[in-house]
Enzyme design. Structure first.
Site, PDB file in Angstrom:
ATOM      1  NE  ARG A  40      -2.753  -0.798   3.208  1.00 17.02           N
ATOM      2  CZ  ARG A  40      -3.515  -1.315   4.122  1.00 17.02           C
ATOM      3  NH1 ARG A  40      -4.806  -1.325   3.967  1.00 17.02           N
ATOM      4  NH2 ARG A  40      -3.017  -1.834   5.227  1.00 17.02           N
ATOM      5  CE  LYS A  77      -0.393 -19.282  10.652  1.00 19.65           C
ATOM      6  NZ  LYS A  77       0.116 -20.085  11.733  1.00 19.65           N
ATOM      7  CD  GLU A  95       4.932 -20.818  18.328  1.00 18.56           C
ATOM      8  OE1 GLU A  95       5.418 -20.167  17.399  1.00 18.56           O
ATOM      9  OE2 GLU A  95       3.729 -20.796  18.615  1.00 18.56           O
ATOM     10  CG  HIS A 128       1.468 -24.846  11.228  1.00 14.28           C
ATOM     11  ND1 HIS A 128       1.637 -24.542   9.905  1.00 14.28           N
ATOM     12  CD2 HIS A 128       1.415 -23.657  11.866  1.00 14.28           C
ATOM     13  CE1 HIS A 128       1.684 -23.217   9.753  1.00 14.28           C
ATOM     14  NE2 HIS A 128       1.549 -22.667  10.929  1.00 14.28           N
TER      15      HIS A 128
HETATM   16  P1  NAD Z   1       2.133  -7.183   7.989  1.00 14.51           P
HETATM   17  O1  NAD Z   1       0.959  -6.499   8.605  1.00 14.51           O
HETATM   18  O2  NAD Z   1       3.474  -7.001   8.582  1.00 14.51           O
HETATM   19  O3  NAD Z   1       2.229  -6.740   6.465  1.00 14.51           O
HETATM   20  C1  NAD Z   1       1.107  -6.675   5.619  1.00 14.51           C
HETATM   21  C2  NAD Z   1       1.547  -6.247   4.237  1.00 14.51           C
HETATM   22  O4  NAD Z   1       0.393  -6.250   3.390  1.00 14.51           O
HETATM   23  C3  NAD Z   1       2.124  -4.817   4.169  1.00 14.51           C
HETATM   24  O5  NAD Z   1       3.132  -4.806   3.192  1.00 14.51           O
HETATM   25  C4  NAD Z   1       0.930  -3.989   3.679  1.00 14.51           C
HETATM   26  O6  NAD Z   1       1.297  -2.819   2.974  1.00 14.51           O
HETATM   27  C5  NAD Z   1       0.269  -4.984   2.750  1.00 14.51           C
HETATM   28  N1  NAD Z   1      -1.168  -4.726   2.560  1.00 14.51           N
HETATM   29  C6  NAD Z   1      -2.158  -4.841   3.464  1.00 14.51           C
HETATM   30  N2  NAD Z   1      -3.338  -4.505   2.909  1.00 14.51           N
HETATM   31  C7  NAD Z   1      -3.070  -4.172   1.617  1.00 14.51           C
HETATM   32  C8  NAD Z   1      -3.852  -3.734   0.532  1.00 14.51           C
HETATM   33  N3  NAD Z   1      -5.152  -3.556   0.639  1.00 14.51           N
HETATM   34  N4  NAD Z   1      -3.232  -3.503  -0.637  1.00 14.51           N
HETATM   35  C9  NAD Z   1      -1.892  -3.676  -0.778  1.00 14.51           C
HETATM   36  N5  NAD Z   1      -1.108  -4.095   0.218  1.00 14.51           N
HETATM   37  C10 NAD Z   1      -1.680  -4.325   1.395  1.00 14.51           C
HETATM   38  O7  NAD Z   1       1.726  -8.713   7.913  1.00 14.51           O
HETATM   39  P2  NAD Z   1       2.715  -9.981   7.850  1.00 14.51           P
HETATM   40  O8  NAD Z   1       3.082 -10.367   9.230  1.00 14.51           O
HETATM   41  O9  NAD Z   1       3.770  -9.747   6.854  1.00 14.51           O
HETATM   42  O10 NAD Z   1       1.730 -11.119   7.336  1.00 14.51           O
HETATM   43  C11 NAD Z   1       1.361 -11.240   5.980  1.00 14.51           C
HETATM   44  C12 NAD Z   1       0.593 -12.551   5.800  1.00 14.51           C
HETATM   45  O11 NAD Z   1       1.441 -13.637   6.142  1.00 14.51           O
HETATM   46  C13 NAD Z   1      -0.627 -12.680   6.717  1.00 14.51           C
HETATM   47  O12 NAD Z   1      -1.610 -13.377   6.010  1.00 14.51           O
HETATM   48  C14 NAD Z   1      -0.124 -13.519   7.869  1.00 14.51           C
HETATM   49  O13 NAD Z   1      -1.143 -14.237   8.499  1.00 14.51           O
HETATM   50  C15 NAD Z   1       0.832 -14.441   7.140  1.00 14.51           C
HETATM   51  N6  NAD Z   1       1.889 -15.004   7.997  1.00 14.51           N
HETATM   52  C16 NAD Z   1       2.760 -14.166   8.631  1.00 14.51           C
HETATM   53  C17 NAD Z   1       3.751 -14.712   9.424  1.00 14.51           C
HETATM   54  C18 NAD Z   1       4.768 -13.835  10.118  1.00 14.51           C
HETATM   55  O14 NAD Z   1       5.641 -14.391  10.784  1.00 14.51           O
HETATM   56  N7  NAD Z   1       4.705 -12.534   9.976  1.00 14.51           N
HETATM   57  C19 NAD Z   1       3.847 -16.113   9.583  1.00 14.51           C
HETATM   58  C20 NAD Z   1       2.946 -16.934   8.905  1.00 14.51           C
HETATM   59  C21 NAD Z   1       1.974 -16.348   8.111  1.00 14.51           C
END
Ligand code: NAD
Length: 485
Positions: free
Chosen positions: A51, A149, A217, A241
């Site tokens: 975004r 996920k 964890e 998982h």
């Molecule tokens: P985050 O909140 O850190 O990042 C979200 C990202 O999505 C940002 O880059 C944001 O700009 C973008 N975004 C959100 N809405 C948007 C939109 N409407 N248009 C364009 N971009 C948009 O989240 P994260 O921790 O990176 O997690 C991302 C995904 O990965 C989630 O589905 C989360 O459940 C999954 N996940 C994360 C982890 C982790 O360790 N962080 C582990 C497993 C799964």
């Protein structure tokens, strides 16, 4: 031993959420490792899409920092710069209309370039994102989408998401990621089971006493509190998982190591799972240990009834596993970070060494983290002239030691799975019907405790979980294996 690296086809990979935590900690440093290994070639491109407004230079700076923090310990500066030259950034609103033309012009139309979109944006924009890709002509029939996920919150939402994705993409284009399946040990579990004559004949109710799956964890939920409190350990860990690990342990040998053959067998396991009685489930919630906050403080919900720990006993109703208990547990703020699958074999039918020799059982321990590897506990004679005393010793195979430093360096699950996406191999990704079947099993359990208004049992942060979890297995004359990093 140095592993042979075969470069994948050149690709354009768009990471929606390319500035997020997952992209910075896992996806981009993982791709950098594949670049250094020669698997991702210089004619591939990675486009961060998110975004925020940012130009290419700022994005490359962000990724440079992410590699410094989360990338390989020894990164050559010139390799980093070469990798960064493959990176671009486009500001796109996944739900709106902004940025799509820029994204389209950033993608190459040449034949032979694999195009993949990684949806790493959280659950709410997924539907719109799929729609927009089609609408703006970015999603031809060869593209692949990778979906992070959580895949739904229950059966109804998972089904709705599957239907929505199916409106725009064929199932063969959808890669639902579960990074546990990308772990070296998990894949090795299949190699050990189906590549050796030794184990498979014993891999059934006749010889296996029980199976334990533990994912422990030490971290709490702070930082992810608002998501986690609506989810809990059952939805966040067990439905995906632990369920996937259970499937790989319990499935029948597939006819071939190919996506549908493997996933058909996993699906049969999920469908054969019995419902679980409420008295076979223990839910827990961590309390403060003085130094660290309690669960309720972490999620800022003083009345939360969400579980940060769960242990349960379940059965698979089929010929192979009839009456063999599977004990599953997972939790946060536990004493150690350790994930393990333990196959505990039965005792020998008769001990020729008499009752003084003690009770001995072979245990195959498959460690997912830390120190990925497998250990087979075998019983031998205690060395020395002290008579016939028996002792259990581990036959250890820690992959990093057996295969050399390259094995450790190459071990991250995300990068392996992304390479599979580029290769077009779905074997280690969940199929839509698998995800739905898993929700169909977990939904009634969750609805049950919500209907009854059950509260989770408190447990001390830094402990092994609530006492009732120990009782769950002890009353069967068994005990949990020690959680040990
Ligand atoms: P985050 O909140 O850190 O990042 C979200 C990202 O999505 C940002 O880059 C944001 O700009 C973008 N975004 C959100 N809405 C948007 C939109 N409407 N248009 C364009 N971009 C948009 O989240 P994260 O921790 O990176 O997690 C991302 C995904 O990965 C989630 O589905 C989360 O459940 C999954 N996940 C994360 C982890 C982790 O360790 N962080 C582990 C497993 C799964």
């Amino acid at each position: 031993m140095v592993s042979r690296v075969i470069p994948v086809d050149p690709f354009d990979l768009v990471i929606f959420g390319g500035t997020g935590d997952l992209a910075r900690r896992k996806i981009l440093p993982g791709l950098f490792r594949r670049f250094c290994a020669g698997q991702m070639t210089r004619d591939s491109r990675i486009i961060g899409a998110a975004r925020g407004d940012m130009d290419e230079t700022a994005y490359r700076d962000m990724v440079r920092e992410a590699i410094a923090e989360f990338g390989p310990s020894r990164s050559e500066a010139c390799a980093v710069e070469d990798f960064l030259s493959c990176l671009g950034y486009v500001s796109v609103d996944a739900r709106g209309d902004d940025g799509w033309c820029d994204l389209k012009s950033a993608l190459r139309e040449e034949e032979g370039i694999v195009r993949a979109f990684y949806f790493s944006v959280g659950p709410s924009p997924l539907k719109k994102l799929a729609e927009r890709l089609r609408q703006h002509g970015l999603a031809h029939d060869e593209v692949r989408i990778v979906v992070e996920k959580p895949f739904g919150h229950n059966l109804a939402s998972a089904r709705a998401l599957n239907e929505e994705l199916a409106r725009h993409f064929d199932e063969s284009q959808i890669y639902r990621i579960d990074h546990y399946l990308g772990k070296e040990t998990v894949q090795n579990l299949m190699a050990v089971r189906f590549g050796n004559m030794l184990f498979e004949p014993l891999w059934n109710a006749q010889y296996v006493d029980h199976i334990q799956i533990t994912v422990a964890e030490t971290v709490g939920v702070s930082g992810r509190g608002s998501y986690y409190d609506k989810s809990g350990a059952m939805r966040d860990m067990v439905q995906n998982h632990l369920m996937q690990l259970l499937c790989l342990i319990a499935m029948e040998p597939p006819a071939r190591f190919d996506p549908d053959a493997v996933r058909d067998e996993k699906l049969k396991v999920i469908r054969a799972l019995d419902p679980v009685d409420p008295d076979q489930i223990v839910r827990g919630q961590y309390t403060s240990d003085g130094a660290m906050a309690s669960y309720r403080e972490d999620v800022e919900n003083a009345a939360s009834k969400t579980e940060s720990f769960i242990a349960l006993k379940c059965y698979i109703s089929n010929w192979r596993w009839a009456n063999t208990p599977f004990y599953l547990r997972t939790g946060k703020r536990l004493s150690d970070r350790a994930s393990e699958i333990a196959v505990v074999f039965k005792e020998t039918p008769h001990s020729i060494f008499g009752i003084d020799s003690g009770r001995h059982r072979n245990v195959l321990s498959i460690r997912l983290q830390p120190n990925e590897g497998m250990t087979l506990g075998v019983t031998i004679k205690e060395p020395g002239p002290g008579g016939m005393r028996l002792v259990d010793v581990p036959l250890d195979m820690t992959f990093a030691e057996a295969l050399g430093p390259d094995a450790e360096e190459a071990a991250d699950a995300y990068e392996r799975l992304i390479m599979d996406v580029i290769r077009g191999n779905q074997t280690l990704f969940m199929r839509g019907d698998e995800v739905e079947a898993a929700w169909a099993w977990t939904d009634p359990l969750i609805e049950g405790w919500e209907r009854r208004g059950d509260s989770p049992k408190p447990y001390d942060a830094g402990s092994a979980g609530p006492d009732d979890a120990a009782f769950l297995i002890n009353r069967d004359g068994r005990r949990w294996r020690r959680i040990k990093s």
